[in-house]
Structures are given as structure tokens and as C-alpha cells.
Write a protein that holds these residues in place. Sequence first.
Motif, PDB file in Angstrom:
ATOM      1  N   LEU A 192       0.896  -1.161   0.093  1.00  0.00           N
ATOM      2  CA  LEU A 192      -0.208  -0.038   0.009  1.00  0.00           C
ATOM      3  C   LEU A 192       0.861   1.220  -0.037  1.00  0.00           C
ATOM      4  CD1 LEU A 192      -2.838  -0.806   2.776  1.00  0.00           C
ATOM      5  CD2 LEU A 192      -2.644  -1.608   0.170  1.00  0.00           C
ATOM      6  N   ASP A 193       0.316   2.101  -0.600  1.00  0.00           N
ATOM      7  CA  ASP A 193       1.236   3.402  -0.472  1.00  0.00           C
ATOM      8  C   ASP A 193       0.420   4.332   0.597  1.00  0.00           C
ATOM      9  OD1 ASP A 193      -1.532   4.503  -1.337  1.00  0.00           O
ATOM     10  OD2 ASP A 193      -0.764   4.944  -3.386  1.00  0.00           O
ATOM     11  N   PHE A 194       0.955   5.378   0.784  1.00  0.00           N
ATOM     12  CA  PHE A 194       0.776   6.241   2.093  1.00  0.00           C
ATOM     13  C   PHE A 194      -0.838   6.628   2.034  1.00  0.00           C
ATOM     14  CE2 PHE A 194       0.129  10.281   4.199  1.00  0.00           C
ATOM     15  CZ  PHE A 194       0.257   9.799   5.330  1.00  0.00           C
ATOM     16  N   THR A 195      -1.213   6.755   0.739  1.00  0.00           N
ATOM     17  CA  THR A 195      -2.850   7.200   0.945  1.00  0.00           C
ATOM     18  C   THR A 195      -3.690   6.063   1.155  1.00  0.00           C
ATOM     19  OG1 THR A 195      -2.298   8.851  -0.996  1.00  0.00           O
ATOM     20  CG2 THR A 195      -4.658   8.131  -0.869  1.00  0.00           C
ATOM     21  N   ASP A 196      -3.164   5.040   0.595  1.00  0.00           N
ATOM     22  CA  ASP A 196      -4.127   3.712   0.737  1.00  0.00           C
ATOM     23  C   ASP A 196      -4.173   3.360   2.269  1.00  0.00           C
ATOM     24  OD1 ASP A 196      -5.306   3.666  -1.634  1.00  0.00           O
ATOM     25  OD2 ASP A 196      -3.736   2.217  -2.508  1.00  0.00           O
ATOM     26  N   ALA A 197      -2.940   3.399   3.026  1.00  0.00           N
ATOM     27  CA  ALA A 197      -2.635   3.102   4.250  1.00  0.00           C
ATOM     28  C   ALA A 197      -3.357   3.975   5.265  1.00  0.00           C
ATOM     29  CB  ALA A 197      -1.147   3.031   4.583  1.00  0.00           C
ATOM     30  N   PHE A 198      -3.288   5.241   4.877  1.00  0.00           N
ATOM     31  CA  PHE A 198      -3.780   6.276   5.943  1.00  0.00           C
ATOM     32  C   PHE A 198      -5.413   5.726   5.914  1.00  0.00           C
ATOM     33  CE2 PHE A 198      -5.917  10.384   6.784  1.00  0.00           C
ATOM     34  CZ  PHE A 198      -5.392  10.585   7.781  1.00  0.00           C
ATOM     35  N   PHE A 199      -5.918   5.788   4.431  1.00  0.00           N
ATOM     36  CA  PHE A 199      -7.273   5.582   4.211  1.00  0.00           C
ATOM     37  C   PHE A 199      -7.807   4.447   5.070  1.00  0.00           C
ATOM     38  CE2 PHE A 199     -11.055   3.760   1.896  1.00  0.00           C
ATOM     39  CZ  PHE A 199     -11.690   4.637   1.594  1.00  0.00           C
ATOM     40  N   GLU A 200      -7.160   3.223   4.948  1.00  0.00           N
ATOM     41  CA  GLU A 200      -7.470   2.015   5.600  1.00  0.00           C
ATOM     42  C   GLU A 200      -7.607   2.080   7.086  1.00  0.00           C
ATOM     43  OE1 GLU A 200      -8.517  -1.997   5.025  1.00  0.00           O
ATOM     44  OE2 GLU A 200      -8.279  -0.486   3.578  1.00  0.00           O
ATOM     45  N   SER A 201      -6.468   2.982   7.632  1.00  0.00           N
ATOM     46  CA  SER A 201      -6.385   3.410   9.111  1.00  0.00           C
ATOM     47  C   SER A 201      -7.776   4.234   9.548  1.00  0.00           C
ATOM     48  CB  SER A 201      -5.244   3.957   9.276  1.00  0.00           C
ATOM     49  OG  SER A 201      -5.061   4.210  10.825  1.00  0.00           O
ATOM     50  N   MET A 202      -7.922   5.353   8.683  1.00  0.00           N
ATOM     51  CA  MET A 202      -9.109   6.102   9.152  1.00  0.00           C
ATOM     52  C   MET A 202     -10.284   5.127   9.227  1.00  0.00           C
ATOM     53  SD  MET A 202      -9.918   9.049   9.892  1.00  0.00           S
ATOM     54  CE  MET A 202      -8.822  10.381   9.627  1.00  0.00           C
ATOM     55  N   SER A 203     -10.333   4.490   8.073  1.00  0.00           N
ATOM     56  CA  SER A 203     -11.809   3.864   7.833  1.00  0.00           C
ATOM     57  C   SER A 203     -11.893   2.890   9.061  1.00  0.00           C
ATOM     58  CB  SER A 203     -11.645   2.814   6.498  1.00  0.00           C
ATOM     59  OG  SER A 203     -12.642   2.200   6.436  1.00  0.00           O
ATOM     60  N   GLY A 204     -10.947   2.187   9.481  1.00  0.00           N
ATOM     61  CA  GLY A 204     -10.803   1.118  10.438  1.00  0.00           C
ATOM     62  C   GLY A 204     -11.202   1.905  12.017  1.00  0.00           C
ATOM     63  N   LEU A 205     -10.495   3.027  12.177  1.00  0.00           N
ATOM     64  CA  LEU A 205     -10.593   3.727  13.551  1.00  0.00           C
ATOM     65  C   LEU A 205     -12.078   4.496  13.552  1.00  0.00           C
ATOM     66  CD1 LEU A 205      -7.064   5.118  13.940  1.00  0.00           C
ATOM     67  CD2 LEU A 205      -8.366   3.518  15.448  1.00  0.00           C
ATOM     68  N   THR A 206     -12.558   4.943  12.487  1.00  0.00           N
ATOM     69  CA  THR A 206     -13.849   5.588  12.448  1.00  0.00           C
ATOM     70  C   THR A 206     -14.828   4.421  12.236  1.00  0.00           C
ATOM     71  OG1 THR A 206     -13.711   5.805   9.921  1.00  0.00           O
ATOM     72  CG2 THR A 206     -13.067   7.884  11.506  1.00  0.00           C
TER      73      THR A 206
END
Length: 482
Positions: free
Chosen positions: A96-110
Amino acid sequence: MHPSVILRILGALLVLFSLASLPPVFVAWLYHEPEIALFSYTFVVTLFTGLGAWLPFAHTEHELRPRDGFLITVLFWLVLSLFGSIPLLLMETPNLDFTDAFFESMSGLTTTGATVITGLEELPKSILFYRQQLQWLGGMGIIVLAVAILPMLGIGGMQLYRTEAPGPIKDRKLTPRIAETAKTLWYLYLGITTICAGCYWLAGMNLFDAICHSFSTVAIGGFSTYDASIGWFNSPLIEGIAIFFMVISGMNFALHYFAIQSRDPFYYFRDPEVQGYLAILAGVGFISVVALDMTGTYTDWEALRYGVFEVVSIATTTGYSISDFSLWPIFLPMLLFLTSFSGACAGSTGGGMKVIRILLIFKQASRELKRLIHPNAIFTVKLGRRAVPDRVGEAVWGFVSAYIFLFIIMELALLATGLDLTTAFSTVASCLNNLGPALGEASANYQSLPATAKWVLSFAMLLGRLEIFTLVVLFSPMFWRH
């Protein structure tokens, strides 16, 4: 505004969040996976960054103001998502690039459940567990957990709790002290999760899947350890358990507390919001089952099975799937999406605008109709037997107006990236309502969307999780004036 206090609290919260890297280390050790090093590195980086922010200001004494609470809440969710993306960014497969990793993390935490990852069955168990754990931590809110612990560090928690708690009425406490309230919420949350995991295990899941799916069920998150979601098990019993726990997790956790205290299971049904919540689920479920049966999409039993599950999953904003509802006939896909706007109850782990706001809007609209007929009469808006102050009604209208306005802005932004209307509408609706599943190009996953669209949708997830005003207030010039 006290930067030293903000850094001190952010540092302490980040130290607390670093502990989230330890359970995946144990899972990696248990399954003999090399990700032990990955999660150990994440733990060290997060821990020392937190200590670096906290220690210089450990003895700073300043009163935490409501303005500071708003800023800390937003900053922490951003920082938490950033550090939560480290394992996802460093794992070898998928790359994953940074955008995808951040998106996945934000999706999980929210607890949104939108994903850019496919081939879940091939991922290491530790990564799968970590994704599920992110949702579980985000479900009740890491800050609500923190206010139960941070008083030991001399940090007041009421401002954080008020900005974090979901719903239009945020000042009702279960216990006299805010730390005790947070602890009570987490004991309930942990207890329901444990019971859910036990039920899944008894129904046929292995222990790992049972724990992982209990995390995302009670968090109303929707992440799964399989690409086919909970439909992978093809078990009506497991689906029934999921329906039950999605429904109760979509209720106000304060109601669970008071129902247990009073030992009265009928306590729930005397709450007007729960009445509206169950009525929405029953009404939309009935329409969906009848439509699926009459169009010949499924047989009688299958129409009941798939219809009820998908309605509960989408309406509570969980996002589990046992059928591709985007392929359902006539108006059903749009009906389910519109239902997610009402979402779950205030004070629950669910998303959406919350059922109580929908009820208040309906009652206020009804009052305006009565005033047209009887201009001089005085009508009071009530929920159950309680009169609702006009100030609350005004706040609800303001919230809904902002919700719709921001929805339109973000949909236009996605259209500007080249997405079609169906994809733009459904992805914004899904992320703003913390739902997950979408239509169009994102019906399978969000992997193919442009990077710009993913950043807009990450912003939408945070807006939905913090119920808009907690985030939007930071863009007001008045907020930054002394």
C-alpha cells in the motif's frame, strides 16, 4: 488555547495508543509470522513519539477549556490514524502507498469499514487482527477510554468526553464522575464483545474469526477476515447472531446500563428513540423482503434471510455483506443507502445522523403543519413524555443543514476527480455515514478510486465520526480568536 496542554494530552493519548501494537505482536508470535518485527517497530515509534510530546510538559498546570477539547479530539483522531497506518504501510503484501494505508487506518478507527485491500484470506493473521482491533478501539472512542485513565496523570476529561460522545445531547452521565462513566461504558462494551465472540465460536467460527468478527460487529464496523465478508461462512445461525448484536450495538449504551441496573428488559422499549429505530428496521426490512420475493430475486426463505440481514447491516451502518445488494432490483439499493442516513441511535457505536435527530425533524415538521392550521396555538415537541427544548431543535436543524451542505460539497469534489454520479454519491454517503459499502466503481472495494477521492473520503469519515461540528468548528475564525 494552551499548546503545552494540548501536546501533553496528545502525547499521553499516543502512549496509550501504542499499546494497541502489542496484541498483534502476540498473534504474530502465536502463528509464527515475521510481522512481530513490524508491530514491535510500530510500538516503539508510537511510544517514544508520545513520550517526546508528553514529558516536556508533564508538570504543566492549565485548565482544559472546551476549545482545547475540540482541537485535541480532532488532532488525536488525525494523529491516531497516521500512526495506525504504519503497519499497513510497512507490510509487504499488499504493497500500500501512504494514501491507501492512511485511508484504511482512518476507515478502521472511524468504524467505516471501507477498504482498499483485497485477498484478505492471504494476509497474515496479525494484520487481519490489527484491522479488526482498530475498529474495536474506534467503536466506543479511544478518548472515552482515555478519560478513564488520564485522571491519574492529572488531566481533566469532561471536555474530551463531551466532544467525543455521539448524539445531540451529550451531557448525560451514567455516574457522577466522568472517569467512572467512561469505565462503565467500556465495561459494557467489553462485556457485549465477549458474549458476541462466545456466540460466534459456539455457532461454528474458529476462535480467531470469532474474536475478530465480534470486534467489528459490536463496533458497528464491518471489517472481516474474508473478502466475502460474513457471507463466507454461509451460516444462517452466524448471520442471526450478527443481526442480534448489530441491533443491540446500534442502541444507546446508556440504555444498556440502565436496563441492567433496573433488571428490566422492557426498559428499552419505553425509549422513543429505540421505538423509532426498531420501526425503521422492521419497516425497511419488510419492504425489502417483499420486493425481493415478488421480483423473484430469491425464494421465500432466501428473501427473508438476505433481505433482513442486509437491511440491518446497512441501516445500522455496520456494512457486513452476505449478498451484493448493489445488484438488487428496482429501488432497493437506493432505499438501503437512504436508510443509512438515519443510522443507529445516539450514544451507540453506529454512524449516520442518528435516529433521534430524524425523529425530532419529523416532529418539528409535524408541528409546523399544525401551526398552519392553528396559527395561534402553542405546540410542544415531545420525545415520549419529555418536552424537547427549542435550543435542541435548532441544533438538530443546524446539524442536518450542515450535513447536507457538506455532503453536496464533497460529492461535487468527487465528481471533479472523474468519478461517475453513482460512485460519487454512494461513496460520500457511505463514508459520511461511516457505513463502508458503496455502489458503482466502489461496489467491490475502494482500491480503484483516485488518490484525491480517497483523501476527500477520509475527511468525510472523520466528519461522520466526530458528528461534523466538532471538526467544522475548527474552520471558524471565531474559534481562533482570543
